[in-house]
Design a protein around this motif. Structure first.
Motif, PDB file in Angstrom:
ATOM      1  N   VAL A  52       0.846  -1.188   0.000  1.00 49.70           N
ATOM      2  CA  VAL A  52       0.000   0.000   0.000  1.00 49.70           C
ATOM      3  C   VAL A  52       0.881   1.237   0.000  1.00 49.70           C
ATOM      4  N   LEU A  53       0.688   2.102  -1.009  1.00 48.91           N
ATOM      5  CA  LEU A  53       1.468   3.335  -1.095  1.00 48.91           C
ATOM      6  C   LEU A  53       0.787   4.483  -0.371  1.00 48.91           C
ATOM      7  N   ASP A  54      -0.562   4.556  -0.491  1.00 47.97           N
ATOM      8  CA  ASP A  54      -1.264   5.657   0.170  1.00 47.97           C
ATOM      9  C   ASP A  54      -2.766   5.386   0.141  1.00 47.97           C
ATOM     10  N   VAL A  55      -3.487   6.094   1.027  1.00 46.12           N
ATOM     11  CA  VAL A  55      -4.949   6.051   1.067  1.00 46.12           C
ATOM     12  C   VAL A  55      -5.444   7.476   0.897  1.00 46.12           C
TER      13      VAL A  55
ATOM     14  N   ILE B 118     -18.238   1.841   5.409  1.00 50.89           N
ATOM     15  CA  ILE B 118     -16.821   1.964   5.743  1.00 50.89           C
ATOM     16  C   ILE B 118     -16.611   3.369   6.281  1.00 50.89           C
ATOM     17  N   ASP B 119     -16.074   3.465   7.507  1.00 53.24           N
ATOM     18  CA  ASP B 119     -16.103   4.744   8.226  1.00 53.24           C
ATOM     19  C   ASP B 119     -14.801   5.526   8.153  1.00 53.24           C
ATOM     20  N   SER B 120     -13.676   4.881   7.909  1.00 54.62           N
ATOM     21  CA  SER B 120     -12.394   5.584   8.018  1.00 54.62           C
ATOM     22  C   SER B 120     -11.373   4.983   7.059  1.00 54.62           C
ATOM     23  N   ARG B 121     -10.225   5.673   6.941  1.00 53.53           N
ATOM     24  CA  ARG B 121      -9.127   5.173   6.107  1.00 53.53           C
ATOM     25  C   ARG B 121      -8.617   3.832   6.624  1.00 53.53           C
TER      26      ARG B 121
ATOM     27  N   ALA C  53     -10.348   1.629   8.263  1.00 51.65           N
ATOM     28  CA  ALA C  53     -11.351   0.615   7.944  1.00 51.65           C
ATOM     29  C   ALA C  53     -11.264   0.192   6.477  1.00 51.65           C
ATOM     30  N   ALA C  54     -10.958   1.139   5.592  1.00 57.21           N
ATOM     31  CA  ALA C  54     -10.803   0.811   4.173  1.00 57.21           C
ATOM     32  C   ALA C  54      -9.635  -0.156   3.966  1.00 57.21           C
ATOM     33  N   LEU C  55      -8.537   0.069   4.688  1.00 57.25           N
ATOM     34  CA  LEU C  55      -7.405  -0.847   4.592  1.00 57.25           C
ATOM     35  C   LEU C  55      -7.753  -2.225   5.144  1.00 57.25           C
TER      36      LEU C  55
ATOM     37  N   GLY D 113     -13.316  -4.201   9.001  1.00 56.91           N
ATOM     38  CA  GLY D 113     -13.398  -2.755   8.895  1.00 56.91           C
ATOM     39  C   GLY D 113     -14.783  -2.247   8.553  1.00 56.91           C
ATOM     40  N   ILE D 114     -15.803  -3.087   8.682  1.00 55.60           N
ATOM     41  CA  ILE D 114     -17.175  -2.722   8.316  1.00 55.60           C
ATOM     42  C   ILE D 114     -17.951  -2.346   9.562  1.00 55.60           C
ATOM     43  N   LEU D 115     -18.602  -1.203   9.519  1.00 51.85           N
ATOM     44  CA  LEU D 115     -19.398  -0.718  10.645  1.00 51.85           C
ATOM     45  C   LEU D 115     -20.864  -1.058  10.416  1.00 51.85           C
ATOM     46  N   LEU D 116     -21.484  -1.712  11.400  1.00 49.21           N
ATOM     47  CA  LEU D 116     -22.903  -2.049  11.328  1.00 49.21           C
ATOM     48  C   LEU D 116     -23.714  -0.900  11.895  1.00 49.21           C
TER      49      LEU D 116
END
Length: 299
Positions: free
Chosen positions: A55-58, A126-129, A131-133, A198-201
Motif C-alpha cells: 500500500v502506497l497511500d490512502v 466503511i467509516d475511516s481510512r 477501515a478501508a485498509l 473494517g465494516i461498521l454495522l
C-alpha cells in the motif's frame, strides 16, 4: 472505469459510478498508471493505491497527482523506453463509504424442531481510512469486485448462530415474543464479526416466521383467539371457500350440510361445537345397515 489522458476516476462517461449501491470495492489495475497521473476521488469514496502488493497511500475526497517509484520515467520517456508500458504494476482500489443495504436469509429450528425462516436486513458502511485498509486486507476480491452478496455470505454463519441460540430453546408460538432479544443478540454477534473487516454495522431488522405456509395461516388464526381445533376448522373452511364450495360455513361451524333435507356430509359434532351427540337429530345420523340375507331366511 475511465482512464483518459492519465486521469483515473470511478465515473463512467455517462456520469454513473462503477461502485453503485451493491459494491463495497472495485479494483483497477492498469500499466499506464505512472507518476503524474491524476487520481480523482468522489465524496462517497476512499481510494487505495498499491504497487506490487504494498500500500502506497490512502486518499480521501479530492484530486491528486500520483507520485510513484517510477517518477524519473515520465510521459514519452516511459512509453518509448518500455514499449508503451510502465515497468511498475499499480492497483487503484476505490472503496464505497456510502451506507449499503444487505439481506441475509436462512432457516432455524424451534424447540419443537419446526422449521422457521428468518430474514435479516442490515445497513453497513466503511467509516475511516483504517477501515478501508482492513476491508481490502481481510476480505478477498471476487475478480475485481467486493460486493454486498459476498459480505452476506461471510456474515451468514454468524447471523445463523446468534438466531439459533435463542430459537432452538423457544417454542414456535413464543418466538415473536422474544424478537427484541433475538435482534440484540444478532446485532452484537454481527457487529463483532464485521469489525474484523473494517465494516461498521448501523442498524438491522429481524423477521422470523414459520417456513411452512399452512403453519403460518394456522398460527394467524390462533392469534385472533381461536383454539387449535377451531383454527383447523376455519382453515379448512377458507380453503373450501377458495374453491367455491357452498358448504364452507358448515365446515367452520362443524355442522353437516343438507340438500333437500338430507345430510350430504358429516363433520365432528360434540362438546367442541356446543352440541352434545345426544342432541343430534336422528335424520342426520348414518342409516342403519339393511338386514343380511341370513336373517331374512330365518324369519
Amino acid at each position: 472505469m475511465a482512464i483518459n489522458r492519465q486521469v483515473i476516476t470511478s465515473l463512467h462517461h455517462d456520469g454513473s459510478n462503477l461502485l453503485g449501491t451493491k459494491r463495497l470495492a472495485f479494483r483497477i489495475a492498469d500499466e499506464s498508471i505512472v507518476s503524474g497521473s491524476l487520481l480523482t476521488v468522489e465524496t462517497n469514496e476512499f481510494c487505495v493505491l498499491k504497487s506490487r502488493g504494498a500500500v502506497l497511500d490512502v486518499y480521501e475526497t479530492g484530486q491528486y497527482a500520483l507520485t510513484t517509484p517510477d517518477k524519473p520515467l515520465l510521459g514519452s520517456i516511459a512509453q518509448g523506453f518500455f514499449g508503451g508500458n510502465s515497468p511498475w504494476v499499480y492497483e487503484v482500489i476505490y472503496i464505497n463509504r456510502s451506507k449499503l443495504l444487505i439481506r441475509s436469509q436462512g432457516t432455524a429450528t424451534s424447540a419443537e424442531m419446526a422449521e422457521m425462516a428468518y430474514q435479516v436486513d442490515y445497513y453497513i458502511h466503511i467509516d475511516s481510512r483504517e477501515a478501508a485498509l482492513a476491508l481490502i486486507t481481510h476480505l478477498p476480491f471476487d475478480g475485481n469486485v467486493i460486493d454486498a452478496a459476498e459480505v452476506a455470505d461471510y456474515a451468514g454463519p454468524a447471523i445463523e448462530q446468534a438466531i439459533n441460540q435463542i430459537v432452538q430453546v423457544t417454542q414456535m408460538e413464543h418466538i415473536n415474543e422474544r424478537i427484541n432479544e433475538i435482534r440484540e443478540a444478532v446485532k452484537g454477534h454481527l457487529s463483532d464479526f464485521l469489525a474484523a473487516y473494517g465494516i461498521l454495522l448501523n442498524d438491522l431488522k429481524v423477521l422470523i416466521m414459520p417456513k411452512d405456509e399452512r403453519m403460518r395461516e394456522l398460527i394467524s388464526l390462533q392469534a385472533i383467539g381461536l383454539t387449535p381445533l377451531e383454527a383447523v376448522r376455519y382453515y379448512l373452511a377458507l380453503k373450501m371457500a377458495d374453491r367455491g364450495l357452498v358448504s364452507a360455513p358448515n365446515a367452520a361451524a362443524g355442522m353437516p350440510f343438507h340438500i333437500g333435507g338430507q345430510p350430504t356430509g358429516y363433520y365432528p359434532l360434540g362438546a367442541e361445537t356446543g352440541l352434545p351427540v345426544s342432541a343430534v337429530p336422528v335424520s342426520i345420523l348414518p342409516p342403519e345397515p339393511p338386514p343380511s340375507s341370513t336373517e331374512s331366511t330365518e324369519q
